[in-house]
Design a protein around this motif. Structure first.
Motif, PDB file in Angstrom:
ATOM      1  N   LYS A   1       2.463   1.632  -3.306  1.00  0.00           N
ATOM      2  CA  LYS A   1       1.161   2.336  -4.303  1.00  0.00           C
ATOM      3  C   LYS A   1       0.973   3.613  -3.874  1.00  0.00           C
ATOM      4  O   LYS A   1       0.550   4.585  -4.981  1.00  0.00           O
TER       5      LYS A   1
ATOM      6  N   GLY B   1       0.688  -1.154   0.110  1.00  0.00           N
ATOM      7  CA  GLY B   1       0.043  -0.084  -0.054  1.00  0.00           C
ATOM      8  C   GLY B   1       0.638   1.092  -0.043  1.00  0.00           C
ATOM      9  O   GLY B   1       0.633   2.374  -0.636  1.00  0.00           O
TER      10      GLY B   1
ATOM     11  N   ASP C   1       0.819  -9.656  -5.401  1.00  0.00           N
ATOM     12  CA  ASP C   1       2.159  -8.941  -5.717  1.00  0.00           C
ATOM     13  C   ASP C   1       3.013  -9.133  -4.301  1.00  0.00           C
ATOM     14  O   ASP C   1       4.355  -8.759  -4.564  1.00  0.00           O
TER      15      ASP C   1
ATOM     16  N   LEU D   1      -5.195  -0.865  -1.572  1.00  0.00           N
ATOM     17  CA  LEU D   1      -4.423  -0.481  -2.774  1.00  0.00           C
ATOM     18  C   LEU D   1      -3.692  -1.772  -3.152  1.00  0.00           C
ATOM     19  O   LEU D   1      -3.350  -1.808  -4.200  1.00  0.00           O
ATOM     20  N   ALA D   2      -3.229  -2.573  -2.106  1.00  0.00           N
ATOM     21  CA  ALA D   2      -2.412  -3.511  -2.462  1.00  0.00           C
ATOM     22  C   ALA D   2      -3.070  -4.843  -3.039  1.00  0.00           C
ATOM     23  O   ALA D   2      -4.220  -4.918  -2.796  1.00  0.00           O
ATOM     24  N   ASN D   3      -2.296  -5.535  -3.666  1.00  0.00           N
ATOM     25  CA  ASN D   3      -2.875  -6.859  -4.476  1.00  0.00           C
ATOM     26  C   ASN D   3      -2.070  -7.822  -3.869  1.00  0.00           C
ATOM     27  O   ASN D   3      -0.770  -7.860  -3.896  1.00  0.00           O
TER      28      ASN D   3
END
Length: 600
Positions: free
Chosen positions: A66, A63, A170, A165-167
């Protein structure tokens, strides 16, 4: 000039890991704990597994990336102790950014100064009250940092918006970024003003803190899946490093609900270890003694018989068959209840930040509650020395032996100098102050006065800058006198002054709980603390206490005059540091007229 080195052989300087965030991955791999972190919500302990802890830290890392955060960017955390503090801390570390932990109790002006000086990009705050203080502080800054709240606050960005926001897909890509972080990179920037001065940003590297985590290993009798209770602020390097130690050795971290619930939380959690400061141990002791006075008949006699035995105890000295027999009985009848009050499983209580009364060390050890007194500063990551809970390898009144790889030198003027891998990189943006603190040979000048005992134990006697000279040319060490006078159960806080005067004097805040017991036993009427300290019998009792303890000192060191205050020094009033040390300069300035009146 005395030099003290570790009583333990220095281990290889190649530590089993190189960056602090690896402590978390090891925690997951080696223990797979199901209660790595635990906090109480709505009356229930919510436990977070180590794997989930790591997952949340990874989401914070992604996050932040990002959001545009990069290596060496500064991120502030203003929060009480809670799991999210550590999620954010480790998330920051993993991308090579630098955490700036701030006390929740400091002023808006302090927030403004630190956030500006550090160039903070993002601030995490825990609740609405802190959001108000921080948002006020940043309004006048030329570069306004983003603010995220941990609690849900209407109209304020929540920290979950960042992790959203994080995937998770990833997360494997983080490994490449983690590998760019080096042991000598900055881990954290901790602002400290101590008891005087403008805040200074102490730069600590990963290697600084790791040397401490590994260095305390011989002193900490902890095993995986045991529990530690945390209540000292994580914004202080003392508690923060110790909690890294817990994680390193697989110990679960339970956060106390508040300072007021520590007693209840100890009974619930049943920890094997916790850290504290002497001020809190003094309060525990005072409450126990106050309850002793409330007992009647044989129970009261037994209590004070046991207490008297305990105050004579020395964990490093065998006092013979008769004493040991009595102590065994006292432990069974009286001291066992003390252990139960702390949860019943305590292996070690670590205390630091200020001097511990030797009487407290003796009586807790007598109660089979091992107290390890340590010494250090923010600039030393923080531990320099610590006592072992392994008699006879400790001395009451000393702050233990120095850590492996650390060397202590007592300068000709008595100042404690320290060298080792735990010494800070320097003060942020202040090269001149750094040069004053760390000399050309690499010795850090602590500003504390001390001595070597038996060539291997360190004893602290005073602060170099706090010593003063009387008009008769005699040097007086106020801390030594303060610690002695605080042996009286009727004295809670004290500051000794006397620079350039004929004799030392003192400002004293009595222990009003102890005085209430005294008043009740002697049928003395009181309605307020103000009236209590004007009562002739109370004044006479305090005078006798002070005169008795004064006998330990030379004439020029004795407190000749003193003034009693009816209110405690507090953090909110700016008189105490967040770790409960008296801000000497602040108090002296605030009570300047009162001090002058004692000499007029």
């Amino acid at each position: 000039m005395q030099v003290i080195t570790s009583s333990f052989p220095s281990e290889a300087k190649e530590y089993p890991y190189k960056r602090v965030f690896e402590v978390l991955t090891r925690f997951v791999q080696e223990t797979n704990s199901q209660e790595a972190l635990a906090s109480k919500k709505n009356g229930v302990w919510e436990k977070i597994p180590a794997a989930e802890f790591l997952r949340q830290a990874n989401l914070v890392s992604l996050g932040l990336l990002k959001a545009g955060i990069r290596k060496d960017d500064k991120i502030a955390i203003v929060s009480n102790n809670r799991p999210e503090w550590h999620f954010i801390d480790f998330g920051i570390q993993q991308i090579g950014a630098v955490s700036v932990p701030l006390y929740p109790t400091i002023t808006v002006d302090d927030y403004r100064y630190i956030l500006n000086d550090a160039g903070v990009k993002i601030v995490f705050v825990s609740n609405e009250a802190l959001y108000g203080k921080v948002s006020e502080a940043v309004n006048s800054l030329s570069e306004v940092p983003q603010i995220y709240s941990i609690d849900s606050i209407t109209g304020v960005k929540n920290w979950k918006e960042l992790t959203d926001l994080a995937n998770e897909a990833d997360i494997p890509s983080l490994e490449e970024i983690r590998e760019t972080v080096q042991p000598e990179d900055l881990l954290t920037l901790i602002y400290t003003s101590g008891t005087t001065g403008t805040p200074k940003g102490v730069m600590l590297t990963h290697r600084n803190v790791i040397s401490n985590i590994e260095g305390v290993k011989p002193y900490m009798p902890m095993k995986p899946h045991e529990r530690g209770l945390s209540f000292l602020p994580l914004s202080h390097v003392y508690e923060r490093t110790i909690l890294y130690v817990y994680m390193r050795y697989g110990v679960s971290v339970f956060y106390a609900e508040s300072m007021d619930t520590i007693a209840d939380n100890l009974k619930e959690v049943k920890p094997t270890v916790f850290t504290t400061v002497p001020r809190l141990l003094e309060k525990v002791y005072d409450k126990i003694v106050a309850k002793g006075y409330e007992l009647k008949g044989i129970k009261k006699q037994l209590f004070f018989w046991a207490l008297k035995l305990g105050l004579r105890y020395d964990p490093a000295v065998d006092q013979g068959f008769w004493y040991n027999t009595q102590l065994k009985l006292a432990r069974k009848l009286i001291f066992s209840k003390w252990k139960e009050a702390l949860g019943g499983n305590i292996k070690i209580v670590c205390t630091g930040s200020a001097a511990l009364q030797p009487r407290l060390s003796r009586v807790f050890w007598a109660a089979e509650i091992p107290v390890a007194e340590g010494y250090g500063l923010t600039e030393t990551s923080p531990v320099v020395s610590v006592g072992r809970v392994n008699p006879p390898d400790l001395r009451v009144g000393c702050v233990g032996s120095v850590l492996p790889e650390v060397t202590v030198k007592i300068a000709d003027d008595g100042e404690i100098l320290v060298k080792g891998p735990n010494i800070m990189k320097g003060y942020y943006n202040q090269p001149e102050l750094t040069a004053q603190a760390i000399d050309a040979e690499g010795w850090f000048h602590t500003g504390d006065i001390g001595e070597a005992v038996e060539g291997r134990f360190l004893k602290i006697t005073d602060r170099k800058k706090e010593m003063f000279k009387t008009s008769g040319g005699k040097y007086v060490a106020p801390q030594l006198i303060e610690n002695k006078l605080k042996e009286s159960k009727y004295i809670e806080q004290i500051i000794v002054v006397g620079e350039g005067q004929k004799f030392p004097s003192a400002i004293i805040v009595p222990n009003f709980e102890a005085l209430k017991v005294y008043c009740n036993l002697n049928q003395i009427e009181y309605s307020t603390p103000e009236k209590m300290i004007k009562n002739e019998q109370v004044l006479e009792k305090l005078h006798l206490e002070i005169e008795k303890l004064n006998e330990s000192f030379a004439q020029f060191e004795r407190v000749k005059k003193y003034t009693l205050l009816s209110k405690l020094f507090t953090i909110d009033a700016g008189e105490l540091t967040p770790t409960l040390k008296i801000k000497r300069k602040v108090v002296v300035q605030k009570y300047k007229d009162l001090i002058e009146s004692m000499y007029s």
